[in-house]
Design a protein around this motif. Sequence first.
Motif, PDB file in Angstrom:
ATOM      1  N   LEU A 165       0.818  -1.207   0.000  1.00 58.24           N
ATOM      2  CA  LEU A 165       0.000   0.000   0.000  1.00 58.24           C
ATOM      3  C   LEU A 165       0.854   1.262   0.000  1.00 58.24           C
ATOM      4  O   LEU A 165       0.591   2.204  -0.763  1.00 58.24           O
ATOM      5  N   PHE A 166       1.890   1.317   0.840  1.00 64.32           N
ATOM      6  CA  PHE A 166       2.731   2.511   0.916  1.00 64.32           C
ATOM      7  C   PHE A 166       3.447   2.770  -0.402  1.00 64.32           C
ATOM      8  O   PHE A 166       3.519   3.916  -0.871  1.00 64.32           O
ATOM      9  N   GLU A 167       3.982   1.717  -1.022  1.00 61.22           N
ATOM     10  CA  GLU A 167       4.649   1.906  -2.309  1.00 61.22           C
ATOM     11  C   GLU A 167       3.652   2.286  -3.405  1.00 61.22           C
ATOM     12  O   GLU A 167       3.986   3.054  -4.306  1.00 61.22           O
ATOM     13  N   SER A 168       2.428   1.769  -3.302  1.00 66.19           N
ATOM     14  CA  SER A 168       1.407   2.141  -4.282  1.00 66.19           C
ATOM     15  C   SER A 168       1.016   3.607  -4.139  1.00 66.19           C
ATOM     16  O   SER A 168       0.765   4.290  -5.143  1.00 66.19           O
ATOM     17  N   ILE A 169       0.968   4.087  -2.896  1.00 67.78           N
ATOM     18  CA  ILE A 169       0.663   5.506  -2.679  1.00 67.78           C
ATOM     19  C   ILE A 169       1.742   6.380  -3.315  1.00 67.78           C
ATOM     20  O   ILE A 169       1.453   7.421  -3.923  1.00 67.78           O
ATOM     21  N   ARG A 170       2.996   5.956  -3.214  1.00 64.78           N
ATOM     22  CA  ARG A 170       4.076   6.695  -3.882  1.00 64.78           C
ATOM     23  C   ARG A 170       3.888   6.693  -5.393  1.00 64.78           C
ATOM     24  O   ARG A 170       4.124   7.695  -6.065  1.00 64.78           O
ATOM     25  N   PHE A 171       3.432   5.567  -5.926  1.00 58.44           N
ATOM     26  CA  PHE A 171       3.208   5.490  -7.373  1.00 58.44           C
ATOM     27  C   PHE A 171       2.069   6.413  -7.793  1.00 58.44           C
ATOM     28  O   PHE A 171       2.186   7.145  -8.790  1.00 58.44           O
ATOM     29  N   PHE A 172       0.984   6.387  -7.035  1.00 58.45           N
ATOM     30  CA  PHE A 172      -0.152   7.227  -7.399  1.00 58.45           C
ATOM     31  C   PHE A 172       0.136   8.708  -7.175  1.00 58.45           C
ATOM     32  O   PHE A 172      -0.597   9.564  -7.682  1.00 58.45           O
ATOM     33  N   GLY A 173       1.183   9.018  -6.436  1.00 59.55           N
ATOM     34  CA  GLY A 173       1.611  10.403  -6.356  1.00 59.55           C
ATOM     35  C   GLY A 173       2.286  10.881  -7.628  1.00 59.55           C
ATOM     36  O   GLY A 173       2.380  12.092  -7.863  1.00 59.55           O
ATOM     37  N   LYS A 174       2.743   9.948  -8.456  1.00 57.30           N
ATOM     38  CA  LYS A 174       3.390  10.298  -9.717  1.00 57.30           C
ATOM     39  C   LYS A 174       2.503  10.028 -10.928  1.00 57.30           C
ATOM     40  O   LYS A 174       2.659  10.665 -11.962  1.00 57.30           O
ATOM     41  N   VAL A 175       1.630   9.059 -10.806  1.00 54.36           N
ATOM     42  CA  VAL A 175       0.711   8.711 -11.890  1.00 54.36           C
ATOM     43  C   VAL A 175      -0.703   8.815 -11.346  1.00 54.36           C
ATOM     44  O   VAL A 175      -1.012   8.203 -10.314  1.00 54.36           O
ATOM     45  N   PRO A 176      -1.600   9.549 -11.992  1.00 49.23           N
ATOM     46  CA  PRO A 176      -2.972   9.680 -11.489  1.00 49.23           C
ATOM     47  C   PRO A 176      -3.668   8.326 -11.367  1.00 49.23           C
ATOM     48  O   PRO A 176      -3.503   7.444 -12.218  1.00 49.23           O
ATOM     49  N   PHE A 177      -4.435   8.188 -10.296  1.00 47.99           N
ATOM     50  CA  PHE A 177      -5.125   6.921 -10.022  1.00 47.99           C
ATOM     51  C   PHE A 177      -6.086   6.561 -11.146  1.00 47.99           C
ATOM     52  O   PHE A 177      -6.160   5.393 -11.565  1.00 47.99           O
ATOM     53  N   MET A 178      -6.835   7.520 -11.642  1.00 47.64           N
ATOM     54  CA  MET A 178      -7.813   7.249 -12.687  1.00 47.64           C
ATOM     55  C   MET A 178      -7.140   6.818 -13.982  1.00 47.64           C
ATOM     56  O   MET A 178      -7.659   5.953 -14.705  1.00 47.64           O
ATOM     57  N   ASP A 179      -5.981   7.419 -14.283  1.00 48.74           N
ATOM     58  CA  ASP A 179      -5.254   7.004 -15.485  1.00 48.74           C
ATOM     59  C   ASP A 179      -4.775   5.564 -15.369  1.00 48.74           C
ATOM     60  O   ASP A 179      -4.725   4.837 -16.373  1.00 48.74           O
ATOM     61  N   PHE A 180      -4.411   5.170 -14.169  1.00 50.27           N
ATOM     62  CA  PHE A 180      -3.933   3.804 -13.967  1.00 50.27           C
ATOM     63  C   PHE A 180      -5.084   2.796 -14.038  1.00 50.27           C
ATOM     64  O   PHE A 180      -4.973   1.759 -14.699  1.00 50.27           O
ATOM     65  N   VAL A 181      -6.182   3.090 -13.375  1.00 49.43           N
ATOM     66  CA  VAL A 181      -7.285   2.132 -13.282  1.00 49.43           C
ATOM     67  C   VAL A 181      -8.052   2.029 -14.588  1.00 49.43           C
ATOM     68  O   VAL A 181      -8.454   0.935 -15.000  1.00 49.43           O
ATOM     69  N   PHE A 182      -8.236   3.155 -15.278  1.00 51.44           N
ATOM     70  CA  PHE A 182      -9.071   3.158 -16.484  1.00 51.44           C
ATOM     71  C   PHE A 182      -8.271   3.382 -17.765  1.00 51.44           C
ATOM     72  O   PHE A 182      -8.864   3.507 -18.839  1.00 51.44           O
ATOM     73  N   GLY A 183      -6.952   3.434 -17.674  1.00 57.17           N
ATOM     74  CA  GLY A 183      -6.143   3.622 -18.867  1.00 57.17           C
ATOM     75  C   GLY A 183      -6.173   2.409 -19.774  1.00 57.17           C
ATOM     76  O   GLY A 183      -6.202   1.267 -19.316  1.00 57.17           O
ATOM     77  N   LEU A 184      -6.148   2.651 -21.075  1.00 54.71           N
ATOM     78  CA  LEU A 184      -6.247   1.579 -22.058  1.00 54.71           C
ATOM     79  C   LEU A 184      -4.926   1.248 -22.727  1.00 54.71           C
ATOM     80  O   LEU A 184      -4.896   0.449 -23.667  1.00 54.71           O
ATOM     81  N   GLU A 185      -3.850   1.840 -22.277  1.00 51.91           N
ATOM     82  CA  GLU A 185      -2.538   1.586 -22.889  1.00 51.91           C
ATOM     83  C   GLU A 185      -1.512   1.355 -21.789  1.00 51.91           C
ATOM     84  O   GLU A 185      -1.449   2.110 -20.806  1.00 51.91           O
ATOM     85  N   TRP A 186      -0.698   0.317 -21.963  1.00 53.28           N
ATOM     86  CA  TRP A 186       0.330  -0.027 -20.982  1.00 53.28           C
ATOM     87  C   TRP A 186       1.689   0.004 -21.667  1.00 53.28           C
ATOM     88  O   TRP A 186       2.003  -0.811 -22.521  1.00 53.28           O
ATOM     89  N   SER A 187       2.488   0.996 -21.291  1.00 51.72           N
ATOM     90  CA  SER A 187       3.849   1.116 -21.800  1.00 51.72           C
ATOM     91  C   SER A 187       4.679   1.784 -20.712  1.00 51.72           C
ATOM     92  O   SER A 187       4.831   3.010 -20.694  1.00 51.72           O
ATOM     93  N   PRO A 188       5.214   1.016 -19.758  1.00 52.33           N
ATOM     94  CA  PRO A 188       5.828   1.598 -18.565  1.00 52.33           C
ATOM     95  C   PRO A 188       7.243   2.134 -18.763  1.00 52.33           C
ATOM     96  O   PRO A 188       7.933   2.389 -17.776  1.00 52.33           O
ATOM     97  N   GLN A 189       7.686   2.313 -19.988  1.00 53.72           N
ATOM     98  CA  GLN A 189       9.035   2.835 -20.223  1.00 53.72           C
ATOM     99  C   GLN A 189       9.047   4.344 -19.977  1.00 53.72           C
ATOM    100  O   GLN A 189       8.398   5.099 -20.692  1.00 53.72           O
ATOM    101  N   THR A 190       9.780   4.752 -18.970  1.00 50.83           N
ATOM    102  CA  THR A 190       9.878   6.175 -18.647  1.00 50.83           C
ATOM    103  C   THR A 190      11.245   6.698 -19.050  1.00 50.83           C
ATOM    104  O   THR A 190      12.225   5.956 -19.125  1.00 50.83           O
TER     105      THR A 190
END
Length: 462
Positions: free
Chosen positions: A190-215
């Motif tokens: 949970l704590f690491e996920s909160i850090r992730f959602f601080g950088k990527v919006p939660f709605m974009d993650f849950v409802f996003g239709l494209e997965w390309s995690p290369q930053t």
Amino acid sequence: MQPPILIIILVAIMAIAYQLGLKRSVASAGGRADIRHLHSLPSYYGAYAALWCGLPALLMLGFWTAFENNIVTNLLISSLPEAVQQTDPQRLNLMLNDIKNLADGNIVSADIDPAMRQAADSYQQLQGISAAAKTVVVLALGILGTLWAWRRINPQLRARNAVEKTVNILLIISSSIAILTTIGIVLSVLFESIRFFGKVPFMDFVFGLEWSPQTSIRADQVGSTGAFGAIPLFAGTLLIALIAMTVAVPIGLMSAIFMAEYAGPKFRAAAKPVLEVLAGVPTVVYGFFAALTVAPLFRDLGEAMGLAVSSESALAAGAVMGIMIIPFISSLSDDVINAVPQSMRDGSYALGATKSETVLRVIIPAALPGIVGGILLAVSRAIGETMIVVMAAGLSANLTANPLEAVTTVTVQIVTLLVGDQEFDSPKTLAAFALGLMLFVVTLALNIIALHVVRKYREQYE
């Protein structure tokens, strides 16, 4: 002395303590004929002595093993020159790793000089002293505990109460460890996920239709902005799990019904172990089978029928995964069906029902809660499977419902994101924890739904 060997010796001492306590209790009562004068059975006195022998020694062994490395490392640092102790912490840690590697005979990252060799010899000496002291202290505690318990044994000693209370405390501690471990896993994710959602919006993650995690690593880098839509991953996971359950549930359930209700004793004794052998096959073997046999077979069949079948497809992975899951459903369903009381079968036959009618209308409804539990376990196994998907379905995050195309799953992407030297500050790595959290939530929801279904039917047929 190594901890496993020390534990074996301590278990042997506990066995001796048990016998000494048992004999002491019988002797204090005046012999076997007068053990009625004892407060507890002689076995409780033996267990009392064994617990006094083992518990203090095992606790000391656990604490010593937990803090041994830190204490030895601090003593090693204190033996180093003052200038070395005042150096940068990162450089000091690197130097300590080289010293420990040199002491263990491993490769070091720096040139070996006399000072490093002397420090390695000192580290080996400290480890030897610590191991010898640990052995002496643990064995001494075991022996002293045995003597203490042996001297306390008398007919008035409430050994049963003491033993049962101790066992009760141990059971509470064990269950608490299991609960706290679960809570720790959930909180860490949970704590690491909160850090992730601080950088990527939660709605974009849950409802996003494209997965390309290369930053991007540099500000001027192009083409690596990253897309973290999890919908393709969960769609691929559910598609493969659905195919697997479509294969496993009918075959597993029908085989369980046949072996429990129709097969003879000889056939059942031979077929059930053969079927359960599938559960012992490593998943990597299933992956090889899917990649080298099943996937080319489906591709050739598709070409013969004019269909475009990918060399890595959800159909191949799901079919082989279903074969892997058959023993789980079959074995659990077989045990549940056999647990249905024979009186229910006899009552159905007495009313004129045939064997098939009895199976469909009496046995299956009565065993339905256990069957649903077995299917739920199989679904969890299908969702968490990784190796077969990697080798047969690929790594492409395609949002499709076509089982003939390549897809990927949540677990495969978690492994992919965490493989290699990764920083836990980038969204790419933190995405693995977010995927794990979402997978936990989905699995929990499935468990709750299945629990309600089981309760509904259990109330109806009890």
